[in-house]
Design an enzyme around this catalytic site. Structure first.
Site, PDB file in Angstrom:
ATOM      1  CG  ASP A   1      -1.609  -1.307   1.456  1.00  0.00           C
ATOM      2  OD1 ASP A   1      -2.502  -1.612   0.669  1.00  0.00           O
ATOM      3  OD2 ASP A   1      -1.224  -2.044   2.391  1.00  0.00           O
TER       4      ASP A   1
ATOM      5  CE1 TYR B   1       3.342 -11.077   1.039  1.00  0.00           C
ATOM      6  CE2 TYR B   1       2.658 -12.389  -0.860  1.00  0.00           C
ATOM      7  CZ  TYR B   1       2.749 -11.167  -0.210  1.00  0.00           C
ATOM      8  OH  TYR B   1       2.260 -10.038  -0.808  1.00  0.00           O
TER       9      TYR B   1
ATOM     10  CD  GLN C   1       9.110   2.383  -3.412  1.00  0.00           C
ATOM     11  OE1 GLN C   1       9.141   3.565  -3.743  1.00  0.00           O
ATOM     12  NE2 GLN C   1       7.981   1.707  -3.340  1.00  0.00           N
TER      13      GLN C   1
ATOM     14  NE  ARG D   1       6.073  -9.331   0.088  1.00  0.00           N
ATOM     15  CZ  ARG D   1       6.501  -9.280   1.340  1.00  0.00           C
ATOM     16  NH1 ARG D   1       7.162 -10.306   1.854  1.00  0.00           N
ATOM     17  NH2 ARG D   1       6.266  -8.223   2.099  1.00  0.00           N
ATOM     18  N   GLY D   2       3.167  -9.890  -4.059  1.00  0.00           N
ATOM     19  CA  GLY D   2       2.246  -8.766  -3.847  1.00  0.00           C
ATOM     20  C   GLY D   2       1.828  -8.080  -5.125  1.00  0.00           C
ATOM     21  CD  GLU D   3      -1.261  -3.403  -6.623  1.00  0.00           C
ATOM     22  OE1 GLU D   3      -2.098  -4.017  -5.929  1.00  0.00           O
ATOM     23  OE2 GLU D   3      -1.496  -2.305  -7.161  1.00  0.00           O
TER      24      GLU D   3
ATOM     25  CB  SER E   1       8.145  -6.574  -5.521  1.00  0.00           C
ATOM     26  OG  SER E   1       7.215  -7.540  -5.104  1.00  0.00           O
TER      27      SER E   1
HETATM   28  O1  TRH Z   1       4.792  -6.059   0.705  1.00  0.00           O
HETATM   29  P1  TRH Z   1       3.866  -6.739  -0.210  1.00  0.00           P
HETATM   30  O2  TRH Z   1       3.571  -8.122   0.076  1.00  0.00           O
HETATM   31  O3  TRH Z   1       2.526  -5.925  -0.285  1.00  0.00           O
HETATM   32  C1  TRH Z   1       1.254  -6.559  -0.396  1.00  0.00           C
HETATM   33  C2  TRH Z   1       0.673  -6.386  -1.766  1.00  0.00           C
HETATM   34  O4  TRH Z   1       0.709  -5.076  -2.251  1.00  0.00           O
HETATM   35  C3  TRH Z   1      -0.754  -6.858  -1.774  1.00  0.00           C
HETATM   36  O5  TRH Z   1      -1.342  -6.626  -3.040  1.00  0.00           O
HETATM   37  C4  TRH Z   1      -1.525  -6.127  -0.710  1.00  0.00           C
HETATM   38  O6  TRH Z   1      -2.823  -6.508  -0.706  1.00  0.00           O
HETATM   39  C5  TRH Z   1      -0.885  -6.413   0.609  1.00  0.00           C
HETATM   40  O7  TRH Z   1       0.467  -5.975   0.604  1.00  0.00           O
HETATM   41  C6  TRH Z   1      -1.607  -5.748   1.744  1.00  0.00           C
HETATM   42  O8  TRH Z   1       4.476  -6.721  -1.686  1.00  0.00           O
HETATM   43  P2  TRH Z   1       4.652  -5.558  -2.743  1.00  0.00           P
HETATM   44  O9  TRH Z   1       3.341  -5.097  -3.239  1.00  0.00           O
HETATM   45  O10 TRH Z   1       5.586  -6.081  -3.724  1.00  0.00           O
HETATM   46  O11 TRH Z   1       5.331  -4.360  -1.966  1.00  0.00           O
HETATM   47  C7  TRH Z   1       6.658  -4.365  -1.569  1.00  0.00           C
HETATM   48  C8  TRH Z   1       7.242  -2.972  -1.661  1.00  0.00           C
HETATM   49  O12 TRH Z   1       8.482  -2.933  -0.975  1.00  0.00           O
HETATM   50  C9  TRH Z   1       7.530  -2.524  -3.080  1.00  0.00           C
HETATM   51  O13 TRH Z   1       7.266  -1.149  -3.193  1.00  0.00           O
HETATM   52  C10 TRH Z   1       9.026  -2.772  -3.245  1.00  0.00           C
HETATM   53  C11 TRH Z   1       9.491  -2.439  -1.865  1.00  0.00           C
HETATM   54  N1  TRH Z   1      10.765  -3.006  -1.438  1.00  0.00           N
HETATM   55  C12 TRH Z   1      11.775  -2.135  -1.041  1.00  0.00           C
HETATM   56  O14 TRH Z   1      11.600  -0.920  -1.133  1.00  0.00           O
HETATM   57  N2  TRH Z   1      12.932  -2.666  -0.587  1.00  0.00           N
HETATM   58  C13 TRH Z   1      13.180  -3.997  -0.531  1.00  0.00           C
HETATM   59  O15 TRH Z   1      14.254  -4.408  -0.078  1.00  0.00           O
HETATM   60  C14 TRH Z   1      12.132  -4.876  -0.969  1.00  0.00           C
HETATM   61  C15 TRH Z   1      12.359  -6.357  -0.929  1.00  0.00           C
HETATM   62  C16 TRH Z   1      10.943  -4.355  -1.399  1.00  0.00           C
END
Ligand code: TRH
Length: 390
Positions: free
Chosen positions: A19, A195, A257, A273-275, A277
């Site tokens: 988010d 995860y 990021q 994972r997620g959205e 990344s």
């Molecule tokens: O953290 P997430 O699992 O977030 C999830 C999803 O968005 C999902 O759709 C949502 O419903 C849930 O949360 C509540 O995975 P996501 O979306 O990939 O987000 C990770 C963020 O972290 C992304 O912006 C990349 C960032 N990131 C870093 O900045 N540094 C890092 O070292 C890593 C591994 C990721």
């Protein structure tokens, strides 16, 4: 031509980093590329600090990269509403803020920025209005992978930066060196962000036994428990390095990021994972596997299948089957080792396909640009008489 407007983006951190990851990136891009004024309201500053380490976890108001960050607390203090208001992922705006929007007498565009999905109903629902009793104008805004959607977040210079980074091997050495990681000659590089995942042990088994040297780069996070159990060590933290057979494992700190983008660019294969990344790995233009965020009643499988259908549309049948088998194994935890080995036979084709997919997505435009266009278009089309009256 776009107008200079003020934007309020509301972000409730439900879980993990997605988010805040999406809203922080969007906020920065609206400022940097579209010259908009942006306030980002976040209810969980500690999570924000993980992405923006220079931020304070307790400040009510702070500025980073010209974005105003506001701590969104339960005791809402009155604030003048912006010209464009985004509630991210259906978070609920403070009732007093909605009342202030209605009372303002200004034309305020209210958008619900939805979660990403490749399901086919998204095109039909993108940009639909949602009737409001108080005369406010609210619309659904869906990111997506097809022309008729809101597109994906992508900075205008992202692919140029990516290519410049890749064209000079010293950048890769410097990034990995900054984490104390030395490149092994001829190794394939894989990043792992997932995860808790039952597919991990079977996959690590085949990587360790494989003919090729593999360097597995794991930013700190939820998957580390599975990796630690497989290694037979108590705990893993940033800086840990282990070797089993052909497999070299290194744990990296959770990074910004921008650094994480660079990590994805370094690798031959990315597990995401997620959205957020997941999207960033698509911009890296390399083969990937997606650990989808598990939803109630297994609703995530439909989302996974929908994306896969779109992604593999013009991929050869044998490569499609192999990739599908690995993605399924990754998400249901069964048979990941065999599926990985079978997929290796299509590596070159999957690589070319990943690059093609990136170009196809670039052609769809980008989310921030489409939001600005939507607002400009809406401003020009809403008759004054139907705007919220004072
Ligand atoms: O953290 P997430 O699992 O977030 C999830 C999803 O968005 C999902 O759709 C949502 O419903 C849930 O949360 C509540 O995975 P996501 O979306 O990939 O987000 C990770 C963020 O972290 C992304 O912006 C990349 C960032 N990131 C870093 O900045 N540094 C890092 O070292 C890593 C591994 C990721």
């Amino acid at each position: 031509m776009s107008v200079k407007a003020s934007w309020d983006i509301f972000c409730a951190v439900v879980d993990n980093f997605g988010d805040i990851g999406v809203t922080w990136r969007l906020a920065r891009q609206l400022v940097a590329e579209h010259d908009q004024r942006v306030r980002l309201w976040v209810d969980d500053l500690e999570t924000f600090v993980r992405l923006c380490p220079t931020a304070s976890a307790s400040a009510a108001q702070q500025w980073h990269e010209q974005v105003e960050i506001r701590h969104w607390t339960k005791d809402w203090q009155a604030a003048e509403p912006a010209d464009v208001v985004i509630e991210a992922f259906a978070c609920e705006l403070p009732p007093a803020y909605i009342a202030a929007m209605a009372d303002s007498g200004r034309r305020i565009l209210w958008l619900n920025l939805e979660y990403l999905s490749a399901e086919d109903w998204v095109v039909g629902c993108h940009a639909l209005p949602s009737m409001q009793p108080d005369g406010l104008h609210k619309y659904f805004f869906f990111p997506g992978f097809e022309q008729g959607t809101g597109g994906l977040l992508r900075e205008g210079d992202l692919l140029d930066r990516r290519d410049a980074f890749r064209n000079d091997p010293q950048h890769r050495e410097a990034l990995l060196g900054s984490f104390g990681i030395e490149l092994q000659p001829g190794a394939q590089l894989i990043s792992l962000f997932a995860y808790e995942n039952a597919a991990i042990p079977g996959w690590l088994d085949v990587l360790a036994a494989g003919p090729k040297t593999t360097q597995l780069l794991i930013p700190e996070g939820r998957v580390l428990g599975d990796v630690a159990r497989w290694l037979g060590v108590g705990e893993l933290g940033a800086g840990a390095q282990h070797q089993r057979g052909s497999l070299h494992i290194a744990v990296l700190p959770f990074m910004t990021q921008n650094q994480y983008d660079q990590l994805l660019w370094c690798c031959d294969f990315n597990a995401v994972r997620g959205e957020e990344s997941f999207i960033r790995a698509q911009w890296a233009g390399r083969p990937l596997v997606w650990h989808i965020y598990p939803q109630e009643e297994d609703a995530h499988w439909d989302k996974l299948d929908a994306f896969f259908e779109l992604y593999s549309g013009d991929l050869a049948p044998a490569a499609t089957d192999a990739l599908r088998a690995f993605w399924r194994a990754w998400n249901d935890g069964v048979g990941s080792g065999e599926a990985w080995c079978a997929m290796q036979q299509h590596q070159m084709m999957l690589q070319l396909h990943a690059e093609r997919w990136t170009h196809k997505q670039v052609a769809n435009g980008d989310l921030a640009g489409k939001l600005v266009f939507f607002y400009t278009d809406w401003l020009g089309s809403v008759p004054v008489s139907s705007a919220a009256a004072p």
